[in-house]
Motif scaffolding. Sequence first.
Motif, PDB file in Angstrom:
ATOM      1  N   UNK A  39       0.824  -1.206   0.000  1.00  0.00           N
ATOM      2  CA  UNK A  39       0.000   0.000   0.000  1.00  0.00           C
ATOM      3  C   UNK A  39       0.858   1.256   0.000  1.00  0.00           C
ATOM      4  N   UNK A  40       1.983   1.180   0.714  1.00  0.00           N
ATOM      5  CA  UNK A  40       2.894   2.326   0.739  1.00  0.00           C
ATOM      6  C   UNK A  40       3.542   2.496  -0.631  1.00  0.00           C
ATOM      7  N   UNK A  41       3.964   1.387  -1.227  1.00  0.00           N
ATOM      8  CA  UNK A  41       4.539   1.454  -2.573  1.00  0.00           C
ATOM      9  C   UNK A  41       3.538   2.078  -3.536  1.00  0.00           C
ATOM     10  N   UNK A  42       2.278   1.636  -3.401  1.00  0.00           N
ATOM     11  CA  UNK A  42       1.250   2.130  -4.313  1.00  0.00           C
ATOM     12  C   UNK A  42       1.014   3.625  -4.104  1.00  0.00           C
ATOM     13  N   UNK A  43       1.040   4.063  -2.849  1.00  0.00           N
ATOM     14  CA  UNK A  43       0.854   5.487  -2.588  1.00  0.00           C
ATOM     15  C   UNK A  43       1.969   6.294  -3.248  1.00  0.00           C
ATOM     16  N   UNK A  53      17.488  -3.134  12.263  1.00  0.00           N
ATOM     17  CA  UNK A  53      18.886  -2.802  12.044  1.00  0.00           C
ATOM     18  C   UNK A  53      19.282  -3.558  10.792  1.00  0.00           C
ATOM     19  N   UNK A  54      19.704  -2.826   9.760  1.00  0.00           N
ATOM     20  CA  UNK A  54      19.891  -3.485   8.479  1.00  0.00           C
ATOM     21  C   UNK A  54      21.279  -4.097   8.346  1.00  0.00           C
ATOM     22  N   UNK A  55      21.318  -5.411   8.099  1.00  0.00           N
ATOM     23  CA  UNK A  55      22.575  -6.092   7.803  1.00  0.00           C
ATOM     24  C   UNK A  55      22.422  -6.764   6.441  1.00  0.00           C
ATOM     25  N   UNK A  56      23.443  -7.489   6.015  1.00  0.00           N
ATOM     26  CA  UNK A  56      23.362  -8.146   4.714  1.00  0.00           C
ATOM     27  C   UNK A  56      22.147  -9.062   4.623  1.00  0.00           C
ATOM     28  N   UNK A  57      21.964  -9.894   5.652  1.00  0.00           N
ATOM     29  CA  UNK A  57      20.878 -10.866   5.589  1.00  0.00           C
ATOM     30  C   UNK A  57      19.524 -10.190   5.411  1.00  0.00           C
ATOM     31  N   UNK A  58      19.266  -9.137   6.197  1.00  0.00           N
ATOM     32  CA  UNK A  58      17.946  -8.514   6.087  1.00  0.00           C
ATOM     33  C   UNK A  58      17.832  -7.721   4.804  1.00  0.00           C
ATOM     34  N   UNK A  59      18.944  -7.149   4.323  1.00  0.00           N
ATOM     35  CA  UNK A  59      18.900  -6.404   3.072  1.00  0.00           C
ATOM     36  C   UNK A  59      18.590  -7.322   1.896  1.00  0.00           C
ATOM     37  N   UNK A  60      19.110  -8.549   1.950  1.00  0.00           N
ATOM     38  CA  UNK A  60      18.812  -9.507   0.884  1.00  0.00           C
ATOM     39  C   UNK A  60      17.314  -9.793   0.870  1.00  0.00           C
ATOM     40  N   UNK A  61      16.761  -9.923   2.047  1.00  0.00           N
ATOM     41  CA  UNK A  61      15.325 -10.158   2.155  1.00  0.00           C
ATOM     42  C   UNK A  61      14.526  -9.009   1.554  1.00  0.00           C
ATOM     43  N   UNK A  62      14.940  -7.781   1.876  1.00  0.00           N
ATOM     44  CA  UNK A  62      14.233  -6.615   1.343  1.00  0.00           C
ATOM     45  C   UNK A  62      14.346  -6.592  -0.179  1.00  0.00           C
ATOM     46  N   UNK A  63      15.526  -6.916  -0.676  1.00  0.00           N
ATOM     47  CA  UNK A  63      15.699  -6.962  -2.129  1.00  0.00           C
ATOM     48  C   UNK A  63      14.754  -7.970  -2.766  1.00  0.00           C
ATOM     49  N   UNK A  64      14.573  -9.101  -2.080  1.00  0.00           N
ATOM     50  CA  UNK A  64      13.715 -10.143  -2.638  1.00  0.00           C
ATOM     51  C   UNK A  64      12.265  -9.713  -2.659  1.00  0.00           C
ATOM     52  N   UNK A  65      11.878  -8.803  -1.751  1.00  0.00           N
ATOM     53  CA  UNK A  65      10.486  -8.361  -1.783  1.00  0.00           C
ATOM     54  C   UNK A  65      10.401  -6.958  -2.375  1.00  0.00           C
ATOM     55  N   UNK A  66      11.419  -6.574  -3.107  1.00  0.00           N
ATOM     56  CA  UNK A  66      11.378  -5.273  -3.753  1.00  0.00           C
ATOM     57  C   UNK A  66      11.148  -5.431  -5.241  1.00  0.00           C
ATOM     58  N   UNK A  67      11.986  -4.801  -5.993  1.00  0.00           N
ATOM     59  CA  UNK A  67      11.816  -4.808  -7.444  1.00  0.00           C
ATOM     60  C   UNK A  67      11.918  -6.215  -8.002  1.00  0.00           C
ATOM     61  N   UNK A  68      11.464  -6.360  -9.257  1.00  0.00           N
ATOM     62  CA  UNK A  68      11.435  -7.689  -9.859  1.00  0.00           C
ATOM     63  C   UNK A  68      12.790  -8.004 -10.458  1.00  0.00           C
ATOM     64  N   UNK A  98      10.598   1.985  -7.146  1.00  0.00           N
ATOM     65  CA  UNK A  98      11.596   1.291  -6.331  1.00  0.00           C
ATOM     66  C   UNK A  98      12.909   2.071  -6.301  1.00  0.00           C
ATOM     67  N   UNK A  99      13.264   2.638  -7.466  1.00  0.00           N
ATOM     68  CA  UNK A  99      14.496   3.437  -7.514  1.00  0.00           C
ATOM     69  C   UNK A  99      14.431   4.581  -6.512  1.00  0.00           C
ATOM     70  N   UNK A 100      13.276   5.253  -6.486  1.00  0.00           N
ATOM     71  CA  UNK A 100      13.136   6.404  -5.590  1.00  0.00           C
ATOM     72  C   UNK A 100      13.271   5.971  -4.127  1.00  0.00           C
ATOM     73  N   UNK A 101      12.583   4.876  -3.769  1.00  0.00           N
ATOM     74  CA  UNK A 101      12.647   4.412  -2.375  1.00  0.00           C
ATOM     75  C   UNK A 101      14.067   4.012  -2.009  1.00  0.00           C
ATOM     76  N   UNK A 102      14.749   3.412  -2.959  1.00  0.00           N
ATOM     77  CA  UNK A 102      16.107   2.970  -2.693  1.00  0.00           C
ATOM     78  C   UNK A 102      17.052   4.157  -2.570  1.00  0.00           C
TER      79      UNK A 102
END
Lengths: 366, 559
Positions: free
Chosen positions: A198-202, B244-259, A357-361
């Motif tokens: 939902x945040x991404x969509x916003x 607290x972001x470390x490699x392991x959690x960042x990998x997870x975020x990447x996996x649920x981020x862009x395609x 995604x680029x912006x959030x990153x």
Amino acid sequence: MSLPRLASLLFILVLLLTACTPASPATPEAPTAALPEPTAAPTEVAATETVDPSISGKLVIYSGRSEPLIQPVIDAFKTEYPEVEVLLKAGSNSEIANALIEEQANTQADLFITTELFTVQSLSQQGIFQPYRPAAADQLPAEFVDPNNNWIGLTLRARVIMYNTDLVAPEDLPTSIFDLTDPKWKGKIAAAGSTNGSMQAQIAAMRQLLGEEETEAWLQGLLDNDVTFFGGHTDVRKAVGTGEFALGLVNHYYYHLQLDEGSKVGVIYPDQGDGQLGLITNATAVAVVKGAQNVSAAQAFVDFLVSEQGQKIFAEQNYEYPLLPGVPLHEGVQPLESFRLADVNIAEAALDSDATFDLMEKLELP
Amino acid sequence: MNRSDAPMPPALVSPLQRLRAASNRLTTRSASPTLLAGLAGLVALFLVVPLVYIFLRAVGADGEAWQRLLQARLWKLLGNTLLLMLAVTGGALVTGASMAWLTERSDLPGRKYFRWMFALPLAIPAYIGGIVHLALLRPRGGMLPRLLENLLGQPVYTPSPLGFWGAAFILILFTFPYVYLLSGAAFRSQHASLEEAARMLGYRPLRTFFSVTLPAMRPGLLAGALLVALDILAEYGTVALLRYETFSSAIFVQLSGRYDRSAAAVLSGVLVGLAVIILWAELRSQGQARFTQMESSWRPAPTIRLGKWRIPALLVAAGVTFTSLLVPVGVLATWSIQAVLDPDTLRSVLHSGSMGFSNFAWNSLWTSFLAALLAITLSVPVALFSVRHPSRISRFIARVCQVGYAIPGVVIALSLVLLVNRTLPFLYATPFIVVIAYVLRHMPQAVRASEAALNQVSPTLEEAARVSGRTPVQALLQVTFPLILPGLLAGGALVFLTSLKELPATLLLRPAGFDTLAVRVWMWANDGFYVQAAPAALFLVLISAVPLSFLLRREQIFK
């Protein structure tokens, strides 16, 4: 090592294992008086289709919606179709989307349920879904049915600001999401982070309505204001409810869910003034996955979701805005017709999802 | 530096080693190890494939992914991860070693009980401890700050469990038992004569401690520290929970981020590189740990009287136990009672997700059990080859089998998703892929246990069996196997325990409708439903305590 001790350990293990053997699947959900055939209902509308007894087997649902919000409708579906075994995997939208893309050649899911339209739109462009048009689709507003019937909208949710009534005086209330960058709220706001659909969509909607720069400035303003970003909205609503934060940026129903728990919370539908953005809304949606193993059950589930019965569950248990006309809102939910809505072109915004995604990153949004 | 270069003082060569050396001379001649070598090699190959695959993906990722990460994230993540690793390792060392000194060398009251109390936190996954402490201490919203506010009428500052300090605090609490057990054993096995000599030279007690006692424990402490360091690199749940972001959690975020999986692959590659360095150090320290082995002339070092420090020491020990064991278990028990008493919550506990409580408890048990069984079975040929036929090759294979320590759960999962979906699609999205992940990750524990067990059995016994007409296989099955069985079971118990607690790989690999206790607890707690999560969490802790207490009874300090 003493063998008796080993033996006793093994024995305990075996006991544990046997004690935990799942209750035999032969007792599915007490058959609830074998619900009367819906056709027997005296209504003239043929909205509720006949339950097809041949529909059975496993139905694998991937859901970007969190489990508590989707479970009630699954339970209701299971009483209608006791022969179907529903297997649910819930996660964040984009996590599930990634799985669907990865599994294209080895399809596991039958259905995909999402919290916003950009993901289904984007996946539909990648050919992940197969078309299906339930009979009720004609009754839904046209913009919430994919022209190619690859996905169909279910409910609407509004992006609102909830507040703790003990902590915020009525005259201090923000009226716009841009008020959230006001330093007077520094450290007092909670929101969901970058992994939340939902945040991404916003953010995607704001990029389309306002452009990159203004959206970036707003996000930077939130970051400068020490907004706390949680993984999900339940944390946000609970934190506002307990008074840990004064304000929370959430979907509207989180306010109602928190109010239900007896917290002193209020809600603001923001940006209603002249020249302001308007209320940002987004729809949940469902799509049948291409290569689904159990297409008939998947279609029956879609039918159920857009049926009056399914829509009622979303309205009554989740306080959402059903897309099927004529389904009443939960008491206390303010009708969307009373607000000016932001006008987002979903198809266009979905094309641009990478830029979001680029912006959030770039801003390192947590 | 290589330990084979430095001649070992004859007095420190244990009888066991001499025996082993003698036996090696015997056995290398006897059986043809080709079959064994082949089997061991296959096991090593199986373990190393996911690692190599993810490495190739990382190296092969397009330059843009590398550049984007290098610019924005990589250095910050590296700094974050190393900082946390150093802080937790240091904290665990200080806590673990001082608690070990208190129970093994001092006259701390109740030290018999404290031994158990300091080891049992190993049954509590760190993220579950984190959930409890977060609910207790969260700034403004936590139970403790609210209680204080109600009592005193105004907000009181309480330390936050979020961010770096919070993550370090929680991880120290739940990793110090590793150091405690290893340094406890080292304190136990210390020569009384060492300290006596120092005292005779006129060293004051404190100086004796720092210049004699502590250096003699170096191998034990080092081994503990490196285990903790590897654990922190792999840790996902706690750091994600405490933000607290470390490699392991960042990998997870990447996996649920862009395609796009290349960023996740790049991060995984760097993380694995980091872990391999630590693993290499750990493997070296393993070899050195044998300096602490006991001799026949061993006498226990004398107990030191705490005197006026008795009460402060007792308070510190009680404080550690309180925060690392009593609070988590107590809070989980309270929540569980609440959950059981409230009909709505109880219903959602018993019937949630696709299945009910019994279903995911059963899933936890059978997958962990199968993983333990497989890991032990696979470890036997590796151990037999490396112990009975020592050579450059067998040593190499045994080392390669330690590689699981260096692949955090999230990396194993990513690698398996990509690899299995493409090459073995029928295995993908079945519970067995979860089991495979457990085996890959926890195999080193099984290999170490099997090697240790085999080292205890003199090959002369097998020789005797051979002489009396048994075939090598018969000798193995009838003589060696019964003798190493307890050791194998201990290895299995360890794999079972760590698999029960495993979170990130299970989260990513589980098929739809397949939840384990760990996954369930995580999903509920992530949504803020702590009371719902409590019964599953408590149950997980209790069943983890079964294999743990079995393992602890084998530890020197519990004998």
